[in-house]
Motif scaffolding. Structure first.
Motif, mmCIF file in Angstrom:
data_model
loop_
_atom_site.group_PDB
_atom_site.id
_atom_site.type_symbol
_atom_site.label_atom_id
_atom_site.label_comp_id
_atom_site.label_asym_id
_atom_site.label_seq_id
_atom_site.Cartn_x
_atom_site.Cartn_y
_atom_site.Cartn_z
ATOM 1 N N PHE A 32 0.819 -1.213 0.000
ATOM 2 C CA PHE A 32 0.000 0.000 0.000
ATOM 3 C C PHE A 32 0.857 1.269 0.000
ATOM 4 C CE2 PHE A 32 -3.509 -2.620 2.201
ATOM 5 C CZ PHE A 32 -4.036 -2.990 0.980
ATOM 6 N N THR A 33 2.022 1.212 0.629
ATOM 7 C CA THR A 33 2.925 2.365 0.609
ATOM 8 C C THR A 33 3.394 2.682 -0.804
ATOM 9 O OG1 THR A 33 3.680 1.906 2.866
ATOM 10 C CG2 THR A 33 5.114 3.273 1.501
ATOM 11 N N CYS A 34 3.488 1.652 -1.655
ATOM 12 C CA CYS A 34 3.987 1.839 -3.022
ATOM 13 C C CYS A 34 2.932 2.342 -3.994
ATOM 14 C CB CYS A 34 4.558 0.512 -3.533
ATOM 15 S SG CYS A 34 6.107 0.026 -2.728
ATOM 16 N N VAL A 35 1.673 2.329 -3.587
ATOM 17 C CA VAL A 35 0.595 2.741 -4.492
ATOM 18 C C VAL A 35 0.746 4.221 -4.842
ATOM 19 C CG1 VAL A 35 -1.907 3.114 -4.674
ATOM 20 C CG2 VAL A 35 -1.012 0.984 -3.701
ATOM 21 N N GLY A 44 9.681 6.040 -14.620
ATOM 22 C CA GLY A 44 9.659 7.426 -15.037
ATOM 23 C C GLY A 44 8.312 7.868 -15.571
ATOM 24 N N GLU A 45 7.357 6.954 -15.670
ATOM 25 C CA GLU A 45 6.019 7.279 -16.193
ATOM 26 C C GLU A 45 5.174 7.914 -15.098
ATOM 27 O OE1 GLU A 45 1.989 4.976 -17.761
ATOM 28 O OE2 GLU A 45 3.888 3.877 -17.620
ATOM 29 N N ARG A 46 4.645 9.086 -15.353
ATOM 30 C CA ARG A 46 3.793 9.758 -14.381
ATOM 31 C C ARG A 46 2.435 9.081 -14.308
ATOM 32 N NH1 ARG A 46 5.557 14.455 -12.351
ATOM 33 N NH2 ARG A 46 7.357 15.451 -13.339
ATOM 34 N N THR A 47 1.924 8.942 -13.087
ATOM 35 C CA THR A 47 0.612 8.332 -12.905
ATOM 36 C C THR A 47 -0.266 9.293 -12.103
ATOM 37 O OG1 THR A 47 1.223 7.234 -10.827
ATOM 38 C CG2 THR A 47 1.671 6.039 -12.868
ATOM 39 N N GLN A 48 -1.568 9.058 -12.180
ATOM 40 C CA GLN A 48 -2.526 9.912 -11.492
ATOM 41 C C GLN A 48 -3.244 9.181 -10.370
ATOM 42 O OE1 GLN A 48 -2.818 13.215 -12.210
ATOM 43 N NE2 GLN A 48 -1.139 12.867 -13.651
ATOM 44 N N SER A 49 -2.690 8.091 -9.889
ATOM 45 C CA SER A 49 -3.372 7.280 -8.902
ATOM 46 C C SER A 49 -3.489 7.983 -7.547
ATOM 47 C CB SER A 49 -2.617 5.962 -8.695
ATOM 48 O OG SER A 49 -3.139 5.246 -7.596
ATOM 49 N N ARG A 50 -4.600 7.743 -6.887
ATOM 50 C CA ARG A 50 -4.746 8.116 -5.485
ATOM 51 C C ARG A 50 -3.722 7.330 -4.663
ATOM 52 N NH1 ARG A 50 -10.374 6.893 -2.169
ATOM 53 N NH2 ARG A 50 -10.020 8.286 -0.392
ATOM 54 N N HIS A 51 -3.185 7.924 -3.640
ATOM 55 C CA HIS A 51 -2.221 7.247 -2.785
ATOM 56 C C HIS A 51 -2.944 6.527 -1.646
ATOM 57 C CE1 HIS A 51 1.429 9.926 -4.056
ATOM 58 N NE2 HIS A 51 0.725 9.492 -5.068
ATOM 59 N N MET A 52 -2.223 5.601 -1.013
ATOM 60 C CA MET A 52 -2.764 4.903 0.146
ATOM 61 C C MET A 52 -1.843 5.144 1.345
ATOM 62 S SD MET A 52 -4.040 1.353 -1.707
ATOM 63 C CE MET A 52 -5.295 0.861 -0.521
ATOM 64 N N MET A 53 -2.429 5.242 2.509
ATOM 65 C CA MET A 53 -1.683 5.561 3.725
ATOM 66 C C MET A 53 -1.898 4.446 4.750
ATOM 67 S SD MET A 53 -1.908 9.048 6.024
ATOM 68 C CE MET A 53 -3.613 8.716 6.519
ATOM 69 N N PRO A 54 -1.039 3.411 4.726
ATOM 70 C CA PRO A 54 -1.203 2.324 5.695
ATOM 71 C C PRO A 54 -0.643 2.700 7.056
ATOM 72 C CG PRO A 54 0.684 1.891 4.307
ATOM 73 C CD PRO A 54 0.055 3.156 3.776
ATOM 74 N N ARG A 55 -1.254 2.168 8.116
ATOM 75 C CA ARG A 55 -0.755 2.381 9.462
ATOM 76 C C ARG A 55 -1.136 1.163 10.306
ATOM 77 N NH1 ARG A 55 -5.052 7.294 9.883
ATOM 78 N NH2 ARG A 55 -6.933 6.058 10.211
#
Length: 343
Positions: A32-35, A44-55
């Motif tokens: 999830f940290t890598c998302v 090098g490819e730009r992405t528009q994905s939402r990030h995930m914040m695991p805890r």
């Protein structure tokens, strides 16, 4: 103080109790940290994905020694005011015929509070027993490890257990999601990434971590790595141009003309700057575009071949198989639906 809730990031709480698997907990945390970040770093490819914040959340902040002897560090406690989008209970190491009554009262109370606030509750393998003990699976379909079938039948007869399935979303809005055996954490992670961050990001994560069938080797997962950084302005200009014009006829000849260099000089400088021969660079761009089209469309393979610059579809198929390790049709079967739906 309450933790702030950033809508651009999906907050994922990984519950730690002494019985939980450290491998599953930390595996989920790393994935999830890598998302939304790792793909750009690698390619090098730009992405528009939402990030995930695991805890990681437990009864207290600090190390928790698991029953299998590993130590998990809990970053937050159940007593803090947290808001979770997703809560996950990992695989639980339990004794035969366990008595679970009252065992996880604090964790269950916190989990139910998060659910009431809108969190999606998920489990991996025998983690579904905690969900059943909390009453979240009553009159719902669910799955678990096959070895827990008898315990469910005897202790939670209201659960409609589907042990043959790997992922089972249930309830209004699929607010509870259970997954099968311990290794199904990878399937659950892809399901959640696809659901909240998009199918494309789920495919990218599957490729980074080689999730899925590896019997055909690594090549089907591989992508064009980030090009070398260099200061050759003529070659950089050609790279920028070819990224938009790779499908034209005789692309290497056109790049050479644009560079103003002699043919041999251009080829030598291009390979020195990028690590690729000019034709190898073009072929790689074409294959990468073809892979995107195979993943996201139902377009005929012959049409895809023509779209990326090959009038001879058989020539395209040979190049694709040599580069990717599988045929275009097999690649489409593998990646068109990664992370989508439930098994």
């Amino acid at each position: 103080m309450p933790l702030s809730h950033d809508a651009r990031k999906l907050s994922v709480s990984l519950v730690v109790v002494p019985e939980v698997s450290a491998a599953v907990t930390y595996g989920l945390h790393e994935v999830f940290t890598c998302v939304g970040t790792a793909w750009e770093t690698l390619t090098g490819e730009r992405t528009q994905s939402r990030h995930m914040m695991p805890r990681i959340v437990g009864s207290r902040v600090g190390p928790v020694r698991t029953t299998l002897g590993a130590t998990i560090f809990s970053e937050h406690s159940f007593g803090e005011t947290l808001r979770s989008d997703v809560v996950i209970i990992g695989d639980l190491n339990l004794e035969p015929e366990p008595d679970l009554s009252g065992r996880w009262d604090e964790a269950i109370h916190w989990m139910l509070d998060q659910h009431a606030r809108g969190a999606i509750i998920c489990s991996v393998c025998t983690g579904s027993l905690m969900l059943a003990e909390a009453g979240l699976l009553e009159h719902r379909e669910a799955t678990s490890h096959w070895s827990a079938t008898r315990h469910f039948r005897e202790c939670y007869p209201g659960v409609r257990l589907q042990p043959q399935r790997v992922i089972v979303p249930s309830g209004a809005g699929h607010d509870v999601v259970t997954s099968g055996g311990s290794a199904s954490w990878t399937d659950l992670s892809l399901y959640l990434i696809a659901r909240f961050c998009g199918d494309a990001e789920a495919r990218r994560i599957a490729k980074i971590f080689l999730f899925g069938d590896r019997s055909e080797g690594q090549l089907p997962f591989a992508a064009m790595v980030r090009p070398k950084q260099h200061e050759d302005a003529s070659i950089a200009d050609c790279q920028g141009w070819i990224s938009q014009n790779y499908a034209i006829a005789n692309p290497v000849a056109e790049m050479t003309r644009r560079s103003g260099l002699a043919d041999r000089t251009f080829k030598r400088r291009f390979q020195s700057a990028t690590g690729y021969t000019p034709i190898g660079y073009v072929q790689t761009l074409r294959v990468e575009e073809a892979k995107q089209m195979l993943e996201t469309s139902n377009q005929a393979i012959d049409d895809i071949a023509q779209a990326v610059g090959y009038d001879d579809p058989n020539s395209f198929r040979r190049l694709f198989k040599r580069t990717v390790g599988v045929t275009p049709q097999r690649y489409r079967q593998r990646f068109k639906s990664v992370g989508i739906g439930a098994a």
